[in-house]
Design an enzyme around this catalytic site. Structure first.
Site, PDB file in Angstrom:
ATOM      1  N   HIS A   1      -9.108 -13.016 -10.011  1.00 53.34           N
ATOM      2  CA  HIS A   1      -8.639 -12.396 -10.770  1.00 53.34           C
ATOM      3  C   HIS A   1      -8.823 -10.616 -10.346  1.00 53.34           C
ATOM      4  O   HIS A   1      -9.080  -9.906 -11.601  1.00 53.34           O
ATOM      5  CB  HIS A   1      -9.355 -12.280 -12.040  1.00 53.34           C
ATOM      6  CG  HIS A   1      -9.145 -14.223 -12.864  1.00 53.34           C
ATOM      7  ND1 HIS A   1      -8.696 -14.563 -13.474  1.00 53.34           N
ATOM      8  CD2 HIS A   1     -11.295 -14.573 -12.109  1.00 53.34           C
ATOM      9  CE1 HIS A   1      -9.310 -16.363 -13.553  1.00 53.34           C
ATOM     10  NE2 HIS A   1     -10.534 -16.006 -12.857  1.00 53.34           N
TER      11      HIS A   1
ATOM     12  N   SER B   1       5.979  12.168   2.209  1.00 58.14           N
ATOM     13  CA  SER B   1       6.891  11.516   0.690  1.00 58.14           C
ATOM     14  C   SER B   1       7.968  12.985   1.064  1.00 58.14           C
ATOM     15  O   SER B   1       7.555  13.787   1.328  1.00 58.14           O
ATOM     16  CB  SER B   1       6.222  11.968  -0.173  1.00 58.14           C
ATOM     17  OG  SER B   1       6.663  12.706  -1.668  1.00 58.14           O
TER      18      SER B   1
ATOM     19  N   LYS C   1       1.399  13.346   0.670  1.00 58.88           N
ATOM     20  CA  LYS C   1       0.764  12.151   0.434  1.00 58.88           C
ATOM     21  C   LYS C   1       1.627  11.451   2.144  1.00 58.88           C
ATOM     22  O   LYS C   1       2.525  11.645   2.696  1.00 58.88           O
ATOM     23  CB  LYS C   1       2.749  11.790  -0.371  1.00 58.88           C
ATOM     24  CG  LYS C   1       2.678  11.267  -1.810  1.00 58.88           C
ATOM     25  CD  LYS C   1       1.453  10.595  -2.318  1.00 58.88           C
ATOM     26  CE  LYS C   1       2.514   9.511  -2.956  1.00 58.88           C
ATOM     27  NZ  LYS C   1       1.465   8.647  -3.243  1.00 58.88           N
TER      28      LYS C   1
ATOM     29  N   GLU D   1       4.137  -1.705   2.849  1.00 53.56           N
ATOM     30  CA  GLU D   1       4.788  -2.640   1.860  1.00 53.56           C
ATOM     31  C   GLU D   1       5.997  -2.592   2.304  1.00 53.56           C
ATOM     32  O   GLU D   1       7.173  -4.076   1.060  1.00 53.56           O
ATOM     33  CB  GLU D   1       5.296  -1.147   1.334  1.00 53.56           C
ATOM     34  CG  GLU D   1       4.118  -0.452   0.292  1.00 53.56           C
ATOM     35  CD  GLU D   1       4.677   1.297  -0.118  1.00 53.56           C
ATOM     36  OE1 GLU D   1       4.812   1.231  -1.436  1.00 53.56           O
ATOM     37  OE2 GLU D   1       4.667   1.939   0.856  1.00 53.56           O
TER      38      GLU D   1
END
Ligand code: ARG
Length: 457
Positions: free
Chosen positions: A154, A275, A281, A288
């Site tokens: 979970h 970024s 970043k 992704e």
């Protein structure tokens, strides 16, 4: 000039032609169309429909068409599809002799043949690429053998496990994926040529001869089935869906574990981007996109299923719609497999962070229960006892490591030595010696098993 235009009073205009043409979608079949045509020519000569001189000329012509295509010199002239393009160009090269090429053949069996040749070529490539990932997984599992991490259910901390045990999960997923591709290959390996439009032919041809030349194990038993069948494409696509679904799970876990909040894993920088506004970043874009593009693969499965749904026998032009799912599905699968291999190969485990991340979440609760069971307590009462203890500790903002020896003795009857063992994540892992468990000895066995599987190839 269309081969069928004498039959018509009115011909399609540009817009209609564009609507029906598949050349932009099926030209990836070019080499396979030529290969199939060459075998067809050999068969026609054997059957007496071509002289050996005609055969030579046609083979040479087909090879020239192929060369032009490979060198980017092939000129497209409003061709309806790859098959008509080859025949048209062949005629320009060898003259009227090219009119004999389509003897005992229809585009309906030709297109299935091309697609099967394509998959016979590409499925082994996909299997190899899957094995390449399995190999890098084995390498990492060995390199970091012994590193402990929190395992989740979970997505809540559950029990300590070995990092290598976690990673090997993906080895076994990929092993099943390989099996699915091997299985598809069996059904691809059935030669459809000689089925013609739907009914076979009255011409005396030798299907087995042609199948042998093209390396097919079997010959299809029903001409109507052979030209209607696209199961093998749907099966191929569902096999790609399954492997990419697996990799999307890995991508998701790697995104989480490499996030600065975890910092368990470092993914290689070249697989990240920056970024445009936040200078600090480094984002895991490749992972992704693997996760994001999984949907496209499902899209191909859905489009292919919709083409097949309720389609009457035998060939219908709907079937032309199999090209985009087949080609795009193949390409996307190969690119995802390649990206994932590079990421796993270059990833590093931050041992301290990973092992540190396992502390403080009552991960040892089940171990304490099992220890009490070993001492003779019924499982459910041991479970309740430990549950109560966790509730109390949580209220007090403490964890197991803060219990005094006195408390351990009083609540659970544990001696000092036992407590040490109970509190050690390493010991916890090593106790899971059940077959397939997370103990180092077991994980070593699965790694050895994995190596043997890859060696058999
Ligand atoms: N481009 C067609 C396809 O891929 C080839 C077969 C065409 N056959 C026909 N009878 N129109 O489906």
């Amino acid at each position: 000039m269309k081969v069928w235009e004498k039959r018509f009073r009115k011909l399609p205009d540009k817009e209609i032609e564009e609507f029906t043409s598949s050349f932009n979608e099926d030209n990836f079949l070019f080499p396979y169309d030529i290969e199939g045509s060459k075998a067809h020519v050999l068969m026609l000569e054997k059957a007496g429909y071509l002289t050996s001189e005609e055969k030579e000329k046609l083979i040479e012509g087909l090879e020239r068409v192929k060369k032009e295509m490979e060198e980017g010199k092939f000129e497209v002239k409003g061709d309806e599809d790859v098959h008509m393009a080859v025949e048209r160009r062949l005629k320009e090269i060898v003259g009227d002799l090219a009119e004999k090429l389509h003897t005992a053949r229809s585009r309906n069996d030709q297109v299935v043949l091309d697609e099967k040749l394509f998959l016979k070529d590409k499925i082994p490539e996909i299997i190899e690429r899957i094995e390449a990932i399995q190999r890098v997984i084995l390498g990492k599992a060995e390199e970091y053998l012994g590193v402990v991490m929190a395992g989740f259910t979970h997505f809540r901390p559950a029990q300590p496990v070995l990092f290598s045990h976690w990673l090997m999960v993906y080895f076994w997923m990929l092993e099943r994926d390989k099996g699915r591709f091997e299985d598809v290959l069996k059904r691809v390996d059935e030669f459809p040529g000689g089925s013609l439009a739907l009914a076979g032919t009255s011409l005396t041809i030798d299907r087995e001869f042609m199948a042998g030349k093209l390396g097919f194990k079997k010959v299809s038993p029903n001409s109507m089935d052979a030209v209607s069948d696209r199961d093998f494409i749907l099966e191929f696509l569902t096999a790609t869906l399954q492997v990419i679904l697996h990799l999307s799970r890995l991508a998701e876990e790697l995104i989480i574990f490499s996030s600065p909040y975890f910092s368990w894993i470092k993914i290689p920088q070249e697989y990240m981007t920056g970024s445009s506004i936040m200078p600090q970043k480094m984002n895991p874009d490749v992972l992704e996109l693997i996760r994001g593009r999984t949907g496209r693969i499902l899209g191909y499965v859905v489009s292919m299923s919709m083409v097949m749904k309720g389609l009457p026998l035998t060939y219908n032009r709907d079937l032309q719609e199999d090209k985009i799912p087949l080609w795009e599905g193949y390409k996307l699968t190969v690119s995802i497999l390649s990206m994932m291999k590079g990421i796993i190969e270059g990833m590093e485990v931050e041992k301290g962070k990973m092992e540190g991340g396992a502390k403080g979440y009552y991960l040892m609760a089940t171990d304490i229960v099992e220890r009490l069971v070993e001492k003779g307590m019924a499982f459910r009462s041991a479970y309740r006892k430990v549950g109560e203890m966790v509730k109390k500790l949580e209220e007090e903002g403490r964890d197991f490591s803060s219990l005094t020896q006195d408390e351990w003795k009083r609540c659970f009857g544990f001696e000092e030595e036992e407590v040490k063992e109970i509190l050690s994540f390493k010991d916890s892992v090593e106790r899971k010696k059940v077959l397939g468990g997370t103990a180092t000895s077991e994980v070593k066995k699965e790694i050895e098993k994995g190596k043997k599987i890859l060696m058999k190839k």
